[in-house]
Write an enzyme that holds these catalytic residues in place. Structure first.
Site, short mmCIF file in Angstrom:
data_model
loop_
_atom_site.label_atom_id
_atom_site.label_comp_id
_atom_site.label_asym_id
_atom_site.label_seq_id
_atom_site.Cartn_x
_atom_site.Cartn_y
_atom_site.Cartn_z
N ASP A 85 0.67 -1.15 0.17
CA ASP A 85 -0.08 0.05 -0.14
C ASP A 85 0.95 1.09 0.11
OD1 ASP A 85 0.71 -0.96 2.52
OD2 ASP A 85 -1.10 -0.04 3.68
N GLU A 112 12.32 1.18 7.57
CA GLU A 112 11.45 0.43 7.07
C GLU A 112 11.88 -0.08 5.50
OE1 GLU A 112 6.66 0.98 6.27
OE2 GLU A 112 7.72 2.54 6.40
#
Length: 532
Positions: free
Chosen positions: A309, A493
């Site tokens: 996403d 991340e």
């Protein structure tokens, strides 16, 4: 039914019964679950649209100070006052979430030592149901990704567990597997994360892979108790299969292709804006009619279930986010994961001597393998691509999902060879494997690389005999990890793998540090740990 364990939540003993009943079509309204988008009424929409917090996720993670319905009623009474201050009202009536700071680099601390030491910082205690909040209680300790991600996340956790295994933290691996087993048993599936606003969707189904990893860290005999839970999750992903027909080719997460072939897609039970991204979704859909809004919201949510996403992978028009069509796509990676689940259940049922069940799942795995080789193999590209079931055509765009048939050893030798060549020529960058070749500003597109896809790509190459390229990619990725670590003291991340002098960006929120799956994959690569 078999009792696997006794969970203790909020001081109460809860027996976990393993059963294989069909999952509910929609998550039941469970008493005690706080859902701010419902209980706060117009206050919720107004706070999110006013951007009281820069990150929309912050408000849904806030804890009401008192009864939320009373807070909502109070808001209606005072909001029209000339001196009303919405931010001050929120501050007075809600407690903001707190995220412990992740430990930065210590002087003379080695890279691997730093990651090993991070596990304690990222570990959260078993939660209970006391107080009002969106956090869903879990019976055991768990590791969070870090940053804004203050709860457990489904597919992140598999890659985190790889690192926990390398660090000798089998205890935490077991606790996390138990937590996910608890969620499947109590909810019928594993939500995206243990928050009430994630109850409409799951994430890439890695639970069987977690159990497989746990069996390698311990033994197959110790992991066998999870078999009924794996099967229950499988039923969730296949739910609605019996209702498919030419007139009704898709339901929930299953799609009929041709006369009898059933494959899977990402989906969400809900069709309203994601509470944690309410403003973003609402503004993207505001020009549409009700039917258009409903479809767009479900496709956005399904995109979140995919874990990617967002990416142009899901867009009909690669230049227009509003053309997202996730539910119209059969994804390569999801169907490979379902095949992996079928293979693991085949092996586990054979281990306990249930050859009827073993034979049944072996047949399902064989059928899906053949389907993946045929439906997803794009002959003109010489690589695996997604399949758009609504048009009956293969997607032209190639993404790192193409590596999944190699990771799960599904591709033929010829397909594997062609895919490896494509990855080397088109997806390999100075810092590792790029997710796509489209620079869209979405975080799951160029120039970003992500730890889980490095692992899938590297291990897939190893499975098809290209150890040299696998080692090269591993070295490139670890160099980027270490470079950023030396400069910032953080594990990130995601990373910019195209220009390693720049940081990663894109998406709905700033780049997060911590970071669970990056830590896990780094340790796994450094240990060259064959976990699949």
């Amino acid at each position: 039914m078999k009792i696997l364990n006794i969970w203790k939540i909020a001081g109460l003993s809860v027996l976990l019964f393993l059963s294989c009943t069909e999952p509910a079509k929609e998550v039941p309204q469970q008493e005690g679950f706080y859902k701010p988008w419902q209980s706060l009424g117009p206050l919720f929409h107004d706070v999110q649209m006013a951007s009281v917090f820069p990150d929309s996720k912050t408000f849904v993670d806030c804890t009401p100070i008192g009864n939320p319905y009373e807070i909502a009623a109070k808001y209606e009474e005072v909001k029209s006052n000339p001196d009303f201050d919405l931010k001050a009202f929120v501050k007075a009536n809600f407690e903001e979430p707190k995220s412990p700071e992740v430990k930065s680099v210590q002087e003379n601390e080695f890279f691997q030592e730093h990651i090993d030491n991070l596990w304690d910082d990222l570990t959260r205690q078993a939660s209970d149901t006391s107080g009002i909040g969106t956090l869903i209680a879990l019976p055991g300790e768990y590791v969070v990704p870090g940053g804004r991600f203050r709860e457990i996340y489904y597919w992140d956790s598999y890659f985190t567990m790889i690192g926990l295994g390398v660090s000798g933290r089998t205890d935490l691996v077991e606790l996390m597997v138990n937590n996910f087993a608890y969620l499947i048993d109590s909810l019928g599936f594993i939500p995206n994360g243990n928050r009430t606003y994630y109850l409409g969707r799951s994430q890439p189904p890695y639970f069987a892979q977690m159990v497989n990893l746990y069996s390698q860290l311990t033994s197959l005999d110790q992991a066998i108790d999870y078999l009924p839970i794996i099967e229950k999750e499988y039923q969730f992903w296949m739910y609605g299969s019996e209702n498919l027909s030419a007139e009704n080719p898709a339901e929930n997460r299953v799609v009929l292709v041709g006369d009898s072939l059933i494959l899977n897609r990402y989906y969400d039970f809900k069709d309203f804006p994601r509470p944690e991204s309410h403003k973003e979704d609402f503004e993207l859909a505001e020009h549409l009619d009700d039917a258009g809004k409903s479809k767009l919201y479900r496709d956005l949510r399904a995109g979140a279930e995919s874990g990617w996403d967002y990416s142009t992978r899901w867009f009909a028009d690669k230049n227009d986010f509003g053309t997202i069509r996730t539910t119209e796509i059969l994804p390569i990676d999801l169907n490979c994961l379902l095949h992996g689940m079928e293979v693991i259940m085949t092996r586990m049922y054979a281990h306990i001597g249930d050859m009827d069940k073993a034979s049944d799942y072996a047949a399902k795995a064989a059928d899906r393998q053949e389907a993946i080789q045929q439906v997803f193999w794009n002959e003109s590209k010489g690589v695996f691509t997604d399949y758009v079931w609504t048009s009956g055509q293969q997607e032209d765009q190639v993404t790192m999902a193409t590596a999944y048939p190699l990771y799960f050893k599904i591709a033929t030798e010829g397909q594997g060879e062609a895919t490896m060549n494509y990855m080397e020529e088109n997806l390999l960058q100075p810092g590792g494997l790029v997710t796509t070749n489209i620079d869209s500003g979405q975080q799951w597109d160029y120039p970003n690389g992500w730890a889980p896809l490095q692992w899938i790509g590297i291990k897939g190459l190893e499975h098809y005999g290209n150890k040299a390229l696998a080692d090269d990619i591993s070295e490139r990725w670890l160099k980027v990890n270490m470079k950023v670590y030396r400069n910032t003291g953080k594990m990130m991340e995601k990373y910019n793998v195209a220009d390693t002098t720049l940081t990663a960006g894109g998406g709905e929120y700033p780049t997060q540090d911590g970071f669970g799956w990056t830590n896990g994959v780094a340790l796994g690569l450094m240990a060259d740990n064959p976990v699949y």
